[in-house]
Every structure is written in C-alpha cells, then in structure tokens.
Motif scaffolding. Sequence first.
Motif, PDB file in Angstrom:
ATOM      1  N   ARG A 259       0.834  -1.106  -0.136  1.00  0.00           N
ATOM      2  CA  ARG A 259       0.149  -0.074   0.002  1.00  0.00           C
ATOM      3  C   ARG A 259       0.862   1.072   0.027  1.00  0.00           C
ATOM      4  NH1 ARG A 259       0.528   1.356   5.254  1.00  0.00           N
ATOM      5  NH2 ARG A 259       0.296  -0.358   6.586  1.00  0.00           N
ATOM      6  N   PRO A 260       0.424   2.444  -0.584  1.00  0.00           N
ATOM      7  CA  PRO A 260       1.182   3.492  -0.715  1.00  0.00           C
ATOM      8  C   PRO A 260       1.614   4.339   0.515  1.00  0.00           C
ATOM      9  CG  PRO A 260      -0.828   3.713  -2.101  1.00  0.00           C
ATOM     10  CD  PRO A 260      -1.085   2.464  -1.246  1.00  0.00           C
ATOM     11  N   GLN A 261       2.732   4.795   0.900  1.00  0.00           N
ATOM     12  CA  GLN A 261       3.306   5.346   2.251  1.00  0.00           C
ATOM     13  C   GLN A 261       2.601   6.661   2.242  1.00  0.00           C
ATOM     14  OE1 GLN A 261       6.085   3.460   4.289  1.00  0.00           O
ATOM     15  NE2 GLN A 261       7.501   3.195   2.449  1.00  0.00           N
ATOM     16  N   THR A 262       1.343   6.754   2.734  1.00  0.00           N
ATOM     17  CA  THR A 262       0.746   8.254   2.838  1.00  0.00           C
ATOM     18  C   THR A 262       0.609   8.680   4.159  1.00  0.00           C
ATOM     19  OG1 THR A 262      -1.374   7.375   2.342  1.00  0.00           O
ATOM     20  CG2 THR A 262      -0.340   8.057   0.463  1.00  0.00           C
ATOM     21  N   ALA A 263       0.494   7.730   5.223  1.00  0.00           N
ATOM     22  CA  ALA A 263       0.244   7.944   6.481  1.00  0.00           C
ATOM     23  C   ALA A 263       0.797   9.196   7.172  1.00  0.00           C
ATOM     24  CB  ALA A 263       0.537   6.572   7.418  1.00  0.00           C
ATOM     25  N   LEU A 264       1.976   9.608   6.760  1.00  0.00           N
ATOM     26  CA  LEU A 264       2.434  10.839   7.534  1.00  0.00           C
ATOM     27  C   LEU A 264       1.666  12.156   7.194  1.00  0.00           C
ATOM     28  CD1 LEU A 264       6.340  10.491   6.424  1.00  0.00           C
ATOM     29  CD2 LEU A 264       5.497  10.599   8.890  1.00  0.00           C
ATOM     30  N   PHE A 265       1.027  11.794   5.922  1.00  0.00           N
ATOM     31  CA  PHE A 265       0.283  13.208   5.508  1.00  0.00           C
ATOM     32  C   PHE A 265      -1.001  13.340   5.621  1.00  0.00           C
ATOM     33  CE2 PHE A 265       4.156  11.766   2.960  1.00  0.00           C
ATOM     34  CZ  PHE A 265       5.035  12.743   3.423  1.00  0.00           C
ATOM     35  N   LYS A 266      -1.689  12.084   6.187  1.00  0.00           N
ATOM     36  CA  LYS A 266      -3.301  12.038   6.283  1.00  0.00           C
ATOM     37  C   LYS A 266      -3.771  13.512   6.922  1.00  0.00           C
ATOM     38  CE  LYS A 266      -4.378   7.988   5.505  1.00  0.00           C
ATOM     39  NZ  LYS A 266      -4.090   7.837   3.991  1.00  0.00           N
ATOM     40  N   GLY A 267      -4.676  13.822   6.275  1.00  0.00           N
ATOM     41  CA  GLY A 267      -5.337  14.952   6.906  1.00  0.00           C
ATOM     42  C   GLY A 267      -4.780  16.355   6.187  1.00  0.00           C
ATOM     43  N   GLN A 268      -3.605  16.158   5.793  1.00  0.00           N
ATOM     44  CA  GLN A 268      -2.834  17.401   5.445  1.00  0.00           C
ATOM     45  C   GLN A 268      -2.987  17.876   4.065  1.00  0.00           C
ATOM     46  OE1 GLN A 268       0.845  18.164   7.601  1.00  0.00           O
ATOM     47  NE2 GLN A 268       0.884  16.162   8.333  1.00  0.00           N
ATOM     48  N   VAL A 269      -3.102  16.614   3.235  1.00  0.00           N
ATOM     49  CA  VAL A 269      -3.028  16.827   2.009  1.00  0.00           C
ATOM     50  C   VAL A 269      -4.149  16.071   1.138  1.00  0.00           C
ATOM     51  CG1 VAL A 269      -1.502  14.967   1.628  1.00  0.00           C
ATOM     52  CG2 VAL A 269      -1.229  16.586  -0.150  1.00  0.00           C
ATOM     53  N   GLU A 270      -4.655  16.449   0.093  1.00  0.00           N
ATOM     54  CA  GLU A 270      -5.749  15.680  -0.853  1.00  0.00           C
ATOM     55  C   GLU A 270      -5.070  14.512  -1.183  1.00  0.00           C
ATOM     56  OE1 GLU A 270      -8.524  17.380  -3.995  1.00  0.00           O
ATOM     57  OE2 GLU A 270      -7.995  18.980  -2.743  1.00  0.00           O
ATOM     58  N   GLU A 271      -6.187  13.438  -0.950  1.00  0.00           N
ATOM     59  CA  GLU A 271      -5.864  12.044  -1.581  1.00  0.00           C
ATOM     60  C   GLU A 271      -6.841  11.608  -2.480  1.00  0.00           C
ATOM     61  OE1 GLU A 271      -4.326   8.988   0.999  1.00  0.00           O
ATOM     62  OE2 GLU A 271      -4.118  10.405   2.694  1.00  0.00           O
ATOM     63  N   GLU A 272      -6.311  10.630  -3.375  1.00  0.00           N
ATOM     64  CA  GLU A 272      -7.428  10.053  -4.225  1.00  0.00           C
ATOM     65  C   GLU A 272      -6.850   8.660  -4.643  1.00  0.00           C
ATOM     66  OE1 GLU A 272      -9.800  12.302  -5.770  1.00  0.00           O
ATOM     67  OE2 GLU A 272     -10.719  10.563  -6.800  1.00  0.00           O
ATOM     68  N   LYS A 273      -7.768   7.433  -5.021  1.00  0.00           N
ATOM     69  CA  LYS A 273      -7.369   6.463  -5.181  1.00  0.00           C
ATOM     70  C   LYS A 273      -6.259   5.905  -4.382  1.00  0.00           C
ATOM     71  CE  LYS A 273      -9.445   6.898  -9.868  1.00  0.00           C
ATOM     72  NZ  LYS A 273      -9.386   6.625 -11.297  1.00  0.00           N
TER      73      LYS A 273
END
Length: 431
Positions: A259-273
Amino acid sequence: MAKTFKYLILGGGVAAGYAAWEFARQGLEPGELAIISKEAVAPYERTALSKFYLDPELPNRLPTLYVFPRREILLPEWYSEKGIELILSTEIVKADLAAKSLTSAGGETFSYQILLIATGLTVIRLSDLGVQGADAKNIFYFREIDDADKLYEAIKAKKNGKAVVVGGGYISMELSARLRCNNLDVTMVYPEPWCMSRLFTSDIAAFNEGYYAKKGVNIMKRTVVVGFTANSDGEVKEVKLKDGRVLEADIVVVGDGLRPQTALFKGQVEEEKGGIKTDGFFKTSVPNVYAVGDVATFPVKLYNELRRVEYYEHACLSARKAVEAIIAAEEGKTVEEYDYLPLFYSHAFEQPWCFIGDNVGDTVLFGDSSPESSFPKFGSYWIKDGKVVGAFLQGRIDEERDAMEYVARVRPSVQNVDELAREGFSFARKI
Ligand code: FDA
C-alpha cells in the motif's frame, strides 16, 4: 535546530534518484538538496532486487541507479560530488506540511522550501491481517534491499530446501523464478484463477503458468494461506491452506500486498485512489509540496482520468517532470504537462515481457504462445470501441517494443479482429 534545505526529497528510492539527477542537470548549488531515506543505502535499482540481485552466479552490484536516457550510473559518490546530502537510515515519523517541517524517529528536524514526497509503497504483513503463526522466522516480505539481503542469506542457509511464495503478482513470479534458479523446490499459492490476473488474459497466463511448470515451479491456485506452523527454533515449517492442504516450507516469501506510504500526510494533503493527488506537474494540494512515483495519483492525459501506478518508468519520468516544473516555476517559465503512456515490464527465467497502454476491452492473441516452444514469442492487443488501446508482448521483445508503444499511443482503428490476429506484430510495424 532544524537542518534546512531549499529542496528536500523524502524517500530514497527510484523516483528520488531520478529527481536528484534532474535537479543536478538543471543546476544545483551544493547544500541545496537533501534526500532523506530510511534505507541505509543511496537510491538503487529496486527492480533488480527480485531479478539479478538474487542470482546465484552474479555478485551483488547495488546500490547503483542507471539513469536513462543518458545511461549515467549514479553511485553514492555521485551525490557528494554534486553537493547533495544523503541522510540515510533516517525514518521520518512526523510531517507538518503547514510548518514545512519533518521529524525523524531519532528526534532530528528538517525544514525545507520545497518538498518532494517519494515514499513509495510499504508491505502489508500477514501478521497484521491476523494470519496465524505469521511471525515465524524465515517468512519474508520483499520491498527493500534489506529484505533482499535477508532472503539471500536464507537461500544460502536452506540449500535445496522448500520455498512457498504467497501471491500471483509479478514480484511473486520473479521471486519464484529466482528461488527455482537457486535450486529450491518452489510452490506458488494464490487465490486468483490465474497469475497476474489484473493484467494477464487467461491466454497470457496459460503460457506463463505452463512455462513455470516446465521449469519445475508448482502452482496452487484458487486458495489462500490461513496459517503457519513453526519448528522448535521458531522457524517456519508448514504452510496451511484454506482448502485443507498443508505444504512443507523452509522459506516463505510474501510477494503481494502493498500500500502507498501516505500515513504521514493524512489530513494534510488531498488524497485520491489511495495515493496523494497531484496535478499534471505533480503539485499536491499543499503549496510547495510535490508527490512523485508510486505514491502519486496523477492525471493521465491520454485517458482523461486520475490514476496511480506502481511502475518503474513512471517513477523516473514523474520525478523528472516534477523537478522540471519546480525549476521552471522559479524562473517564471512553464513546461508541458505530464503526458504519460503506461508502460510496465518484467523479466523472469529467460522470459521478458512488456505491457503498454490500457488493458480494457476485448483481446486478441497472436504469435507462438506454446510453453513447449524453443523460442516462444507472442503478443496480445486490447481493443476498445474499434481501436487498439493496449499491447502486450512476451519473448524477444526489443525489436517490436517501439512499434507497440506507438500503437498504444495513437490507438489506431481496427476493422477486422481476425485480420489483426493474423497480422500480429506486423500490424504494429506498419502503423
Ligand atoms: P520506492 O519504493 O522506490 O522508494 C520509496 C523510498 O521511500 C524507499 O527508500 C523507502 O525506504 C523510503 N521511505 C518511505 N517512507 C519513508 C519515511 N517515512 N522516512 C524515510 N524514508 C521513507 N516496476 C516495473 O515497471 N518493472 C519491474 O520489473 C519492477 N520490478 C520490481 C521489483 C521489486 C522487487 C519491487 C519492490 C518493485 C518493482 N517494480 C517494477 C516497481 C518499481 O520498483 C517502483 O515502481 C519504483 O521503485 C517506485 O519508485 P518510488 O521512488 O516511488 O518508490
């Protein structure tokens, strides 16, 4: 005191290496750029890990990154020559995008003017999914050089032993081939009706499964691993399948589940797919923050939709495009938006294959796809709304690859599908 950089790349993988190279090409002052990576080595050819890196004959040659189109080789020294700081073995555990600050597990802080997020993917562990016994020794996951080194040691320790590979994706296929080349008795287990089911048609899979069987790889489909048993040393001993079968194992490799490593940025940047959403220049929803490579969800102009892909070539191209856009913006110039044609390749045993374009619509198979052939070489086209939109080729593919790329890009009309199947590769050559 925070260490401050003009440009900061978070992640030390393929996209990071290419971004550094592009920054250097555009002109960089020493000390302006740093790469922070939790890995202990400079960016390297991650794709080699499941291929030549585990080769029993060849010595390890990483970390190196081969930068195309100039065929430049980036060794760790290259970064110091360019004044690029490599901050290795450093995991970032907190990101505050509003404050432009990153904090490492060791408590160091880093600030930046421009951030490039290139954190790629992380593995999903079977123990996290509650699979019984999944924390036994000699169960391996496979994403980073450290994982490959551990597996390599296990291969040496368990000479001629039994290996079970969990998953039917391309990493599982490549690893199964490498384990087999290392003389292990290999069984692949996956739930799908055929390997690489998200991309391969049943015909393409039939060739590959037949070829693997010929090479001595056992394949168990339509079942899943539900647990493991271990010996008295805590090493994996058996793999239990949902259908009740039990496989002996000295080594287990889990090839799928990322899975993509996005956890650090949750709620701070827009996510999609599942990824960080960007525009066609890899700018995120936060000013001065870019995302590239596997972690980015970006507009694919050709198909007019947002996609996230986990392909090497995209990691390279997206990184270069983001850096071009950053520098152009600083100079008050503009660059062309990213215009991506999906391209993915793999190589296992002596069988390279490559997929280009879109895998939607009907398919036609052509060429020699018998696993028993001495020199199998075949392809498949995908046809949607009367146009060829995608192409797959397997075997000696170098001659046709450019022609296939052209076809996938221009999407020519096709009147007669039987004729297309008869023409096969020559259809692409004459476009
Ligand atoms: P990449 O995964 O390369 O790098 C991410 C980096 O970020 C890593 O160094 C990681 O440690 C670091 N990182 C993440 N979070 C961090 C944090 N919080 N702090 C610090 N560092 C952090 N593709 C293809 O087209 N053909 C192929 O044959 C293959 N083969 C292949 C084999 C194997 C074994 C793998 C794992 C992958 C492939 N791929 C492939 C996919 C290809 O390698 C992949 O698309 C690129 O590596 C993506 O590059 P990125 O830089 O986005 O991520």
